[in-house]
Design an enzyme around this catalytic site. Structure first.
Site, PDB file in Angstrom:
ATOM      1  N   GLU A  98       8.995   1.397  11.206  1.00  0.00           N
ATOM      2  CA  GLU A  98      10.046   2.407  10.975  1.00  0.00           C
ATOM      3  C   GLU A  98       9.356   3.761  11.056  1.00  0.00           C
ATOM      4  OE1 GLU A  98      13.111   1.676  10.774  1.00  0.00           O
ATOM      5  OE2 GLU A  98      12.911  -0.470  10.470  1.00  0.00           O
TER       6      GLU A  98
ATOM      7  N   GLU B 242       8.530  16.240  15.401  1.00  0.00           N
ATOM      8  CA  GLU B 242       9.040  16.081  14.035  1.00  0.00           C
ATOM      9  C   GLU B 242       8.282  17.030  13.107  1.00  0.00           C
ATOM     10  OE1 GLU B 242       7.974  12.497  11.827  1.00  0.00           O
ATOM     11  OE2 GLU B 242      10.055  12.318  11.192  1.00  0.00           O
TER      12      GLU B 242
ATOM     13  N   LYS C 177       0.873  -1.186   0.000  1.00  0.00           N
ATOM     14  CA  LYS C 177       0.000   0.000   0.000  1.00  0.00           C
ATOM     15  C   LYS C 177       0.902   1.226   0.000  1.00  0.00           C
ATOM     16  CE  LYS C 177      -2.117   2.961   1.956  1.00  0.00           C
ATOM     17  NZ  LYS C 177      -1.866   4.368   1.558  1.00  0.00           N
TER      18      LYS C 177
ATOM     19  N   THR D 203       4.946   8.144  13.682  1.00  0.00           N
ATOM     20  CA  THR D 203       4.791   7.435  14.951  1.00  0.00           C
ATOM     21  C   THR D 203       3.304   7.289  15.301  1.00  0.00           C
ATOM     22  OG1 THR D 203       6.977   8.078  15.678  1.00  0.00           O
ATOM     23  CG2 THR D 203       5.406   7.557  17.415  1.00  0.00           C
TER      24      THR D 203
ATOM     25  N   CYS E 113      13.179  10.859   7.214  1.00  0.00           N
ATOM     26  CA  CYS E 113      12.999  10.438   8.612  1.00  0.00           C
ATOM     27  C   CYS E 113      14.235  10.723   9.442  1.00  0.00           C
ATOM     28  CB  CYS E 113      12.638   8.954   8.662  1.00  0.00           C
ATOM     29  SG  CYS E 113      13.847   7.925   7.837  1.00  0.00           S
TER      30      CYS E 113
END
Ligand code: NAD
Length: 501
Positions: free
Chosen positions: A277, A405, A202, A257, A311
């Site tokens: 990840e 982030e 996906k 996350t 990331c």
């Protein structure tokens, strides 16, 4: 902020053919299938807003069909009985096909994601090919062990013979984000297929085009039907249905996350195995003795490469007070000198962010940082999907801009006085994905490398990686590792066989 959206347009014959047919479909059993849902999603060029193609908005019905195909291919037929050497050859062939189509794939990635062409052409697409080559070589090296057990209650005159074998885990759901679509996809597919699994992929809803083109190359390579299936669509529908599917054995996820937490909830129904990840907020630590000719451009590149949509982006700069002003000035000069434009324009150093939604999010972070008392040294401007490279000073460690982030071209700068202070500052984060340390002192470098809680630490560099190096996070940056030899274990189950002979 000066932006040049002029571009030569796609010029690769393969891209032109691919973009000519505007409606893209799911891949199930090596056939291109329209969704049960009739409302396609436009795939946009973020630099111009132009619609490149329409992808299917996958539904639960589509996911069911793809999982069924993957299960059938896993259980019986050509793939289920294929030798490891033959699987390895197919993966190697994929590496060759990616390389043969490298210019076209890089062009499609730039159009769909916004990144400058050089990022795809010289880093990410070759990186994707290398994943297939690296794990292709591992298909023939999946081994168990014989174990000298100490069992001593076997019948008189008999012996115990124990061994382990490694078996493919089954049907894998690979769910990937939009920042580096093809290479992150390859990081899932290559080890999963080397292990003998089958996959339902996906891709992210705003960057599915190279995954679809990869699906075409899979058919060209000769992969049997059902081995790779691709369902495009939104995360909360197609992605959630896949993560919750009771006949999926494993979810391998790369993304934020928060979505990682949702995946964990979805996966618990049949206790499927999960690799995550996730996000990062990686420190770039410059000590007083660093070679600043290396460290300053290194710090700028750590955050501005791919517009900070990485990331492992180095988004928190900590510089020793003795060099702090020089470092901030140098990184700010590099930021303001960057050429922003369409990724296909050869002079472009930074493209747009992937979408207006992402640009909204990044400019929201910048505005809230200003209100909280931070100062913008350079950048902070927004024009449609473009955000200028932004350097922020006068921050406190507790501020949102230092803790969360941002996933855009924004770096915060903090001065420190000694190694123990910068160790604490680096570790003061929910994330633990990566870090870089810049110093000429061997002992400071390795002390910090040991003390910083991060899955990867670079010394006098940032974001150096290839298929051989494990990548993944401590703390809330994830579970498990992609890449590197052990990543194949993500897709294997170990079986112990213990016999009395
Ligand atoms: P995201 O979590 O929003 O989406 C990632 C993928 O998950 C997409 O395909 C999306 O459609 C799907 N998804 C969304 N909600 C879902 C749900 N409820 N169930 C199942 N699937 C769902 O992430 P993003 O915004 O696309 O990507 C940026 C994030 O990815 C950043 O946090 C970045 O740090 C992270 N990332 C991590 C790594 C790594 O190796 N650790 C690499 C690249 C990106």
């Amino acid at each position: 902020m000066k932006i040049s959206v002029s571009n030569p347009g796609p010029i690769q014959p393969g891209s032109l053919v691919f973009l000519k047919s505007k409606t893209k479909r799911h891949l199930i059993n090596n056939e291109w299938i329209e969704s049960a849902n009739s409302d396609p999603i436009p795939s946009l060029d973020p630099a111009t807003g132009e619609t490149l193609a329409y992808i299917q908005a996958g539904s639960k019905t589509d996911v069911d069909a793809a999982v069924k195909a993957a299960r059938a291919a896993f259980k019986t037929g050509e793939w289920a009985s294929m030798t490891p050497a033959a699987r390895g050859k197919l993966l190697w062939k994929m590496a060759e096909l990616i390389e043969a189509n490298i210019d076209e794939l890089a062009e499609l990635e730039t159009l769909d994601q916004g990144k400058p062409l050089y990022v795809g052409r010289w880093a990410e697409i070759p990186g994707a090919a290398e994943q297939f080559r690296y794990f292709g070589g591992m298909a023939t090296k999946i081994q168990g062990a014989t174990i000298p057990s100490s069992i001593n209650y076997q019948p008189e005159g008999k012996k115990v013979f124990a061994y382990t074998s490694k078996e493919a885990i089954g049907v894998v759901a690979a769910i990937v984000p939009w920042n580096s679509p093809l290479v992150l996809t390859a990081m899932k597919l290559a080890p999963a297929l080397a292990a003998g699994c089958t996959v339902v992929l996906k891709p992210a809803e705003n960057t599915s085009l190279t995954a679809i083109r990869l699906g075409e190359l899979f058919i060209d390579a000769g992969f049997p039907p059902g081995v790779l299936n691709i369902i495009t669509g939104y995360g909360h529908t197609a992605g959630a249905a896949l993560a919750a599917h009771m006949d999926v054995d494993k979810v391998s996820f790369t993304g934020s996350t928060n979505t990682g937490r949702a995946i964990l909830d979805s996966a618990k129904g049949n206790m499927k195995k999960v690799t995550l990840e996730l996000g990062g907020k990686s420190p770039v630590v410059i000590l007083g003795d660093a070679d600043l000719d290396l460290a300053i451009p290194g710090a700028a590149n750590a955050i501005f490469f791919n517009g900070g949509q990485v990331c492992i982006a180095g988004s928190r700069l900590y510089a020793h007070r003795s060099v702090f002003d020089k470092v901030v000035d140098g990184v700010s000069e590099a930021a303001s000198a960057m050429k922003l434009g369409h990724g296909l324009n050869p002079t472009t150093q930074m493209g747009p962010l992937v979408s207006a939604v992402q640009a909204d999010s990044v400019s929201g972070f910048i505005e809230r940082a200003k209100k909280a008392g931070a100062s913008i040294v350079t950048g902070g401007e927004r024009d449609n999907c473009f955000i200028s490279p932004t350097v922020i000073a006068d921050v406190k460690q507790s501020m949102e801009i230092v803790q969360e982030e941002v996933f855009g071209p924004v770096i915060t700068c903090t001065a420190f006085d000694d190694i123990s202070e910068v160790t604490d500052l680096s570790n003061n984060s929910q994330y633990g994905l990566a870090a870089s340390i810049w110093t000429e002192s061997l002992s400071s470098a390795h002390r910090l490398a040991a003390d910083i809680r991060a899955g990867t630490v670079w010394i006098n560099s940032h974001a150096m990686y290839d298929a051989s190096l494990p990548i993944g996070g401590m703390k809330q940056s994830g579970w498990g590792r992609d890449s590197g030899a052990q990543a194949i274990e993500n897709y294997l189950e170990e079986k112990t066989v213990c016999a009395i002979i």
